[in-house]
Design a protein around this motif. Structure first.
Motif, PDB file in Angstrom:
ATOM      1  N   LEU A 209      46.438  27.325  78.805  1.00  0.00           N
ATOM      2  CA  LEU A 209      47.368  27.210  77.688  1.00  0.00           C
ATOM      3  C   LEU A 209      46.683  27.642  76.398  1.00  0.00           C
ATOM      4  CD1 LEU A 209      48.936  23.746  78.537  1.00  0.00           C
ATOM      5  CD2 LEU A 209      49.814  26.015  79.110  1.00  0.00           C
ATOM      6  N   PHE A 210      47.475  28.158  75.474  1.00  0.00           N
ATOM      7  CA  PHE A 210      46.937  28.653  74.212  1.00  0.00           C
ATOM      8  C   PHE A 210      47.559  27.913  73.042  1.00  0.00           C
ATOM      9  CE2 PHE A 210      46.474  32.055  77.281  1.00  0.00           C
ATOM     10  CZ  PHE A 210      45.134  32.350  77.140  1.00  0.00           C
ATOM     11  N   CYS A 211      46.834  27.925  71.932  1.00  0.00           N
ATOM     12  CA  CYS A 211      47.258  27.269  70.701  1.00  0.00           C
ATOM     13  C   CYS A 211      48.713  27.620  70.387  1.00  0.00           C
ATOM     14  CB  CYS A 211      46.346  27.721  69.558  1.00  0.00           C
ATOM     15  SG  CYS A 211      46.647  26.895  67.998  1.00  0.00           S
ATOM     16  N   PRO A 212      49.535  26.624  70.105  1.00  0.00           N
ATOM     17  CA  PRO A 212      49.240  25.218  69.832  1.00  0.00           C
ATOM     18  C   PRO A 212      49.487  24.293  71.030  1.00  0.00           C
ATOM     19  CG  PRO A 212      51.459  25.674  69.095  1.00  0.00           C
ATOM     20  CD  PRO A 212      50.910  26.964  69.698  1.00  0.00           C
ATOM     21  N   GLU A 213      49.743  24.848  72.200  1.00  0.00           N
ATOM     22  CA  GLU A 213      50.139  24.021  73.352  1.00  0.00           C
ATOM     23  C   GLU A 213      49.150  22.916  73.732  1.00  0.00           C
ATOM     24  OE1 GLU A 213      52.910  26.372  76.326  1.00  0.00           O
ATOM     25  OE2 GLU A 213      51.109  27.528  75.822  1.00  0.00           O
ATOM     26  N   PRO A 214      47.822  23.175  73.802  1.00  0.00           N
ATOM     27  CA  PRO A 214      46.924  22.081  74.199  1.00  0.00           C
ATOM     28  C   PRO A 214      47.017  20.859  73.293  1.00  0.00           C
ATOM     29  CG  PRO A 214      45.792  24.170  74.413  1.00  0.00           C
ATOM     30  CD  PRO A 214      47.096  24.454  73.700  1.00  0.00           C
ATOM     31  N   VAL A 215      47.089  21.079  71.980  1.00  0.00           N
ATOM     32  CA  VAL A 215      47.157  19.952  71.055  1.00  0.00           C
ATOM     33  C   VAL A 215      48.525  19.292  71.109  1.00  0.00           C
ATOM     34  CG1 VAL A 215      47.044  19.281  68.621  1.00  0.00           C
ATOM     35  CG2 VAL A 215      45.319  20.787  69.582  1.00  0.00           C
ATOM     36  N   MET A 216      49.579  20.058  71.310  1.00  0.00           N
ATOM     37  CA  MET A 216      50.910  19.466  71.454  1.00  0.00           C
ATOM     38  C   MET A 216      50.953  18.566  72.686  1.00  0.00           C
ATOM     39  SD  MET A 216      53.286  22.718  70.352  1.00  0.00           S
ATOM     40  CE  MET A 216      54.759  21.985  71.006  1.00  0.00           C
ATOM     41  N   MET A 217      50.378  19.041  73.781  1.00  0.00           N
ATOM     42  CA  MET A 217      50.328  18.220  74.997  1.00  0.00           C
ATOM     43  C   MET A 217      49.463  16.977  74.783  1.00  0.00           C
ATOM     44  SD  MET A 217      50.112  21.021  78.055  1.00  0.00           S
ATOM     45  CE  MET A 217      50.069  19.747  79.309  1.00  0.00           C
ATOM     46  N   LEU A 218      48.347  17.152  74.082  1.00  0.00           N
ATOM     47  CA  LEU A 218      47.472  16.023  73.776  1.00  0.00           C
ATOM     48  C   LEU A 218      48.213  14.988  72.941  1.00  0.00           C
ATOM     49  CD1 LEU A 218      44.828  14.489  73.576  1.00  0.00           C
ATOM     50  CD2 LEU A 218      44.110  16.106  71.789  1.00  0.00           C
ATOM     51  N   HIS A 219      48.966  15.444  71.971  1.00  0.00           N
ATOM     52  CA  HIS A 219      49.713  14.534  71.103  1.00  0.00           C
ATOM     53  C   HIS A 219      50.665  13.659  71.939  1.00  0.00           C
ATOM     54  CE1 HIS A 219      51.699  12.763  67.816  1.00  0.00           C
ATOM     55  NE2 HIS A 219      51.681  13.766  66.976  1.00  0.00           N
ATOM     56  N   ASN A 220      51.328  14.249  72.911  1.00  0.00           N
ATOM     57  CA  ASN A 220      52.224  13.485  73.778  1.00  0.00           C
ATOM     58  C   ASN A 220      51.457  12.599  74.757  1.00  0.00           C
ATOM     59  OD1 ASN A 220      54.573  14.560  72.643  1.00  0.00           O
ATOM     60  ND2 ASN A 220      54.515  16.321  74.015  1.00  0.00           N
ATOM     61  N   ARG A 221      50.404  13.134  75.329  1.00  0.00           N
ATOM     62  CA  ARG A 221      49.667  12.425  76.394  1.00  0.00           C
ATOM     63  C   ARG A 221      48.886  11.226  75.869  1.00  0.00           C
ATOM     64  NH1 ARG A 221      48.541   9.878  80.102  1.00  0.00           N
ATOM     65  NH2 ARG A 221      47.363  10.478  81.949  1.00  0.00           N
ATOM     66  N   ILE A 222      48.347  11.330  74.651  1.00  0.00           N
ATOM     67  CA  ILE A 222      47.539  10.228  74.111  1.00  0.00           C
ATOM     68  C   ILE A 222      48.377   8.967  73.960  1.00  0.00           C
ATOM     69  CG2 ILE A 222      47.827  10.658  71.628  1.00  0.00           C
ATOM     70  CD1 ILE A 222      44.442   9.933  73.255  1.00  0.00           C
TER      71      ILE A 222
ATOM     72  N   VAL B 197      40.177  15.632  78.428  1.00  0.00           N
ATOM     73  CA  VAL B 197      40.978  16.842  78.248  1.00  0.00           C
ATOM     74  C   VAL B 197      40.139  18.025  78.690  1.00  0.00           C
ATOM     75  CG1 VAL B 197      42.207  18.302  76.595  1.00  0.00           C
ATOM     76  CG2 VAL B 197      42.180  15.817  76.271  1.00  0.00           C
ATOM     77  N   VAL B 198      40.726  18.879  79.530  1.00  0.00           N
ATOM     78  CA  VAL B 198      40.067  20.105  79.965  1.00  0.00           C
ATOM     79  C   VAL B 198      40.935  21.267  79.509  1.00  0.00           C
ATOM     80  CG1 VAL B 198      39.172  21.429  81.912  1.00  0.00           C
ATOM     81  CG2 VAL B 198      39.142  18.923  81.992  1.00  0.00           C
ATOM     82  N   ALA B 199      40.342  22.201  78.748  1.00  0.00           N
ATOM     83  CA  ALA B 199      41.077  23.337  78.198  1.00  0.00           C
ATOM     84  C   ALA B 199      40.249  24.603  78.333  1.00  0.00           C
ATOM     85  CB  ALA B 199      41.409  23.076  76.729  1.00  0.00           C
ATOM     86  N   THR B 200      40.925  25.732  78.236  1.00  0.00           N
ATOM     87  CA  THR B 200      40.229  27.022  78.273  1.00  0.00           C
ATOM     88  C   THR B 200      40.357  27.785  76.958  1.00  0.00           C
ATOM     89  OG1 THR B 200      42.189  27.937  79.355  1.00  0.00           O
ATOM     90  CG2 THR B 200      40.320  27.346  80.771  1.00  0.00           C
ATOM     91  N   ASP B 201      41.174  27.309  76.047  1.00  0.00           N
ATOM     92  CA  ASP B 201      41.394  27.984  74.764  1.00  0.00           C
ATOM     93  C   ASP B 201      40.275  27.602  73.787  1.00  0.00           C
ATOM     94  OD1 ASP B 201      42.269  29.077  72.396  1.00  0.00           O
ATOM     95  OD2 ASP B 201      44.231  28.096  72.424  1.00  0.00           O
ATOM     96  N   PRO B 202      39.489  28.585  73.318  1.00  0.00           N
ATOM     97  CA  PRO B 202      38.402  28.276  72.376  1.00  0.00           C
ATOM     98  C   PRO B 202      38.880  27.620  71.078  1.00  0.00           C
ATOM     99  CG  PRO B 202      38.200  30.526  73.183  1.00  0.00           C
ATOM    100  CD  PRO B 202      39.519  29.999  73.675  1.00  0.00           C
ATOM    101  N   SER B 203      40.126  27.805  70.707  1.00  0.00           N
ATOM    102  CA  SER B 203      40.611  27.192  69.466  1.00  0.00           C
ATOM    103  C   SER B 203      40.632  25.670  69.556  1.00  0.00           C
ATOM    104  CB  SER B 203      41.988  27.729  69.089  1.00  0.00           C
ATOM    105  OG  SER B 203      42.975  27.247  69.958  1.00  0.00           O
ATOM    106  N   THR B 204      40.559  25.127  70.770  1.00  0.00           N
ATOM    107  CA  THR B 204      40.522  23.669  70.898  1.00  0.00           C
ATOM    108  C   THR B 204      39.238  23.086  70.302  1.00  0.00           C
ATOM    109  OG1 THR B 204      39.601  23.755  73.144  1.00  0.00           O
ATOM    110  CG2 THR B 204      42.016  23.618  72.941  1.00  0.00           C
ATOM    111  N   THR B 205      38.181  23.890  70.195  1.00  0.00           N
ATOM    112  CA  THR B 205      36.933  23.386  69.602  1.00  0.00           C
ATOM    113  C   THR B 205      37.128  23.051  68.130  1.00  0.00           C
ATOM    114  OG1 THR B 205      36.104  25.603  69.085  1.00  0.00           O
ATOM    115  CG2 THR B 205      35.475  24.656  71.224  1.00  0.00           C
ATOM    116  N   ARG B 206      38.120  23.632  67.513  1.00  0.00           N
ATOM    117  CA  ARG B 206      38.474  23.323  66.135  1.00  0.00           C
ATOM    118  C   ARG B 206      39.608  22.303  66.088  1.00  0.00           C
ATOM    119  NH1 ARG B 206      41.100  28.094  64.614  1.00  0.00           N
ATOM    120  NH2 ARG B 206      42.894  27.072  65.528  1.00  0.00           N
ATOM    121  N   ASP B 207      40.622  22.523  66.913  1.00  0.00           N
ATOM    122  CA  ASP B 207      41.856  21.738  66.827  1.00  0.00           C
ATOM    123  C   ASP B 207      41.715  20.300  67.321  1.00  0.00           C
ATOM    124  OD1 ASP B 207      43.016  24.045  65.860  1.00  0.00           O
ATOM    125  OD2 ASP B 207      43.956  24.586  67.770  1.00  0.00           O
ATOM    126  N   ILE B 208      41.012  20.086  68.419  1.00  0.00           N
ATOM    127  CA  ILE B 208      40.927  18.738  68.984  1.00  0.00           C
ATOM    128  C   ILE B 208      40.094  17.803  68.104  1.00  0.00           C
ATOM    129  CG2 ILE B 208      40.044  17.388  70.938  1.00  0.00           C
ATOM    130  CD1 ILE B 208      41.416  19.424  72.771  1.00  0.00           C
TER     131      ILE B 208
END
Length: 80
Positions: free
Chosen positions: A15-28, A39-50
């Protein structure tokens, strides 16, 4: 040293930005305060967003690491 334990997991691989953080927002919300979500992700933008997500919403980023092109985060849910 062993990795900290976690109580539940979110797989955001592929998944790519903004999906990982949107899913995290719901899952938390499904995780009880004080419990840890992995959380396991492949999008490098998660290193900033999470980390920002945790900072703004009062969750503790217990650990973050990159392993074989995957970004792995352990997040302890805050009281909020």
């Amino acid at each position: 040293m062993t990795a900290p334990n976690y109580d539940s997991e979110l797989d955001a691989r592929g998944l790519f930005c903004p999906e990982p953080v949107m899913m995290l927002h719901n899952r938390i919300n499904d995780v009880e305060p004080g419990r840890v979500l992995r959380v396991v992700a492949t999008d490098p933008s998660t290193t900033r967003d999470i980390p920002r997500f945790c900072q703004f919403l009062g969750h503790e980023l217990v650990s973050e690491q990159e392993q074989g092109g995957e970004y792995i985060y352990l997040i302890r849910r805050g009281e909020a």
